[in-house]
Design a protein around this motif. Structure first.
Motif, PDB file in Angstrom:
ATOM      1  N   GLU A 265      -5.489  14.732  12.166  1.00 25.56           N
ATOM      2  CA  GLU A 265      -6.638  14.204  11.746  1.00 25.56           C
ATOM      3  C   GLU A 265      -7.828  15.299  11.311  1.00 25.56           C
TER       4      GLU A 265
ATOM      5  N   ALA B 224      -2.822   8.657  12.234  1.00 25.16           N
ATOM      6  CA  ALA B 224      -4.101   9.575  12.386  1.00 25.16           C
ATOM      7  C   ALA B 224      -4.136  10.125  11.024  1.00 25.16           C
TER       8      ALA B 224
ATOM      9  N   ALA C  41      -7.419   9.770   8.487  1.00 32.27           N
ATOM     10  CA  ALA C  41      -8.522  10.652   8.286  1.00 32.27           C
ATOM     11  C   ALA C  41      -8.775  10.831   6.809  1.00 32.27           C
TER      12      ALA C  41
END
Ligand SMILES: Cc1cc2nc3c(=O)[nH]c(=O)nc-3n(C[C@H](O)[C@H](O)[C@H](O)COP(=O)(O)O)c2cc1C
Length: 324
Positions: free
Chosen positions: A80, A127, A131
């Motif tokens: 992320e 993730a 992000a």
């Protein structure tokens, strides 16, 4: 084939390769017809710590677009953070490496280590996608070994997690680079996903590339075949559109491209390191040329750009002299 705003019919991609697909090689392959290029895989842990040596690996330039930055990691938080940090470099997309077979990486659940743990694989993809506004893609293998081929489940999961394309190296982790890539899996995987599928493994000729497209995949990715012959992109595009095999590039073009690539490498890495790390590329540029044994030996000893250029020019002169 679409990846976010990228729209290219039957793209020929240059595979990510550690210590090979650095910026100079990507620029050369682009010039020779690669449609999409990828940086080598880069540690998400190194990116979030902003380590200079790691950040150098993901420098990109306008000439090579569209270009993907490939990252790897075994912790969703690091992926992320890395995806966020990469946004400011503005690549065309981010690719996640879920296929590296090397022991110390898989031991940390990185690369192909994720093929043993689909829930973690899923968290890593989700993730990264969450992000960043950049499109995210995934490159992976068939499974951990021949007894645990899970690519159909993994492919569905990758699509459902928001990835915009999947690249499949048609080997298992336990095969590393041995044996053959089993392209039959491309046809099966294509049936279970609707995102683009990029096929990879053992493409060394334009005929191979045509045959891989016939499996139904949307794009193809060329690795070692491009180290041996960076002209493969141009040759393959010509073959796909005309059915004819292009003649090999002439000796002048090979030598000139070799010098140009070396100059870029020196610009990028400095003279000594640039000349030294270029050695792996001579075999590709000199392939098929006559009487190169002693030239190759001389090039391996060079530490300065001017020495390499002198040797190559002398070789060219003697080639023409002997021809006359
Ligand atoms: C020297 C070398 C370095 C590689 N580094 C990477 C890498 O950084 N990331 C990655 O996804 N795959 C990496 N690979 C795997 C290639 O991208 C590709 O999947 C594999 O070589 C099969 O394709 P090929 O038969 O066309 O070479 C590497 C392969 C080689 C030979």
């Amino acid at each position: 084939m679409n990846i976010g705003p990228i729209d290219i019919d039957k793209p020929l991609c240059l595979a990510p390769m550690e210590d090979v697909t650095e910026l100079p090689f990507r620029v050369i392959c682009k010039r020779l017809g690669a449609d999409i290029v990828y940086t080598e895989f880069t540690s998400s842990e190194g990116i979030i710590r902003d380590i200079a040596r790691i950040m150098k690996k993901i420098e990109i330039c306008a000439k090579e677009r569209p270009v993907a930055i490939q990252i790897f990691g075994g912790r969703p938080e690091a992926m992320e953070g890395a995806a966020q940090a990469i946004e400011r470099l503005n690549p065309d997309f981010i690719d996640i490496n879920c296929g590296c077979w090397v022991k110390n990486h898989v031991a940390r659940n990185e690369g192909a280590g994720l093929l043993r743990d689909l829930p973690l694989f899923e968290s890593i993809v989700k993730a990264t996608v969450k992000a960043t506004k950049l499109p995210v893609t995934v490159k992976t293998r068939l499974g951990w070994d021949e007894n645990s081929i899970i690519i159909e489940d993994a492919a569905r999961m990758v699509e459902q997690s928001g990835a915009r394309a999947l690249t499949l190296h048609c080997r298992t982790r336990s095969q590393a680079h041995n044996g053959f890539a089993d392209w039959a899996w491309l046809e099966r995987v294509k049936k279970v996903i609707s995102i683009p599928l990029i096929g990879n493994g053992d493409l060394t000729t334009p005929e191979d590339i045509k045959a891989m497209f016939e499996t139904g995949c949307d794009g193809v990715m060329i690795g070692r075949g491009a180290i041996a012959n960076p002209w493969i992109f141009r040759q393959a595009r010509h073959y796909l559109s005309t059915g004819e095999i292009m003649p090999e590039p002439g000796i002048e073009e090979k030598i000139q491209m070799c010098i140009e690539h070396l100059r870029l490498n020196v610009q990028y890495k400095g003279e000594r390191y640039g000349v030294q790390t270029f050695r792996k590329h001579y075999a590709g540029y000199l392939r098929g040329l006559p009487n190169i044994t002693s030239l190759r030996g001389e090039l391996m000893q060079c530490t300065q750009l001017s020495q390499v250029i002198d040797h190559l020019n002398k070789y060219l002169e003697s080639y023409h002299y002997e021809k006359v």
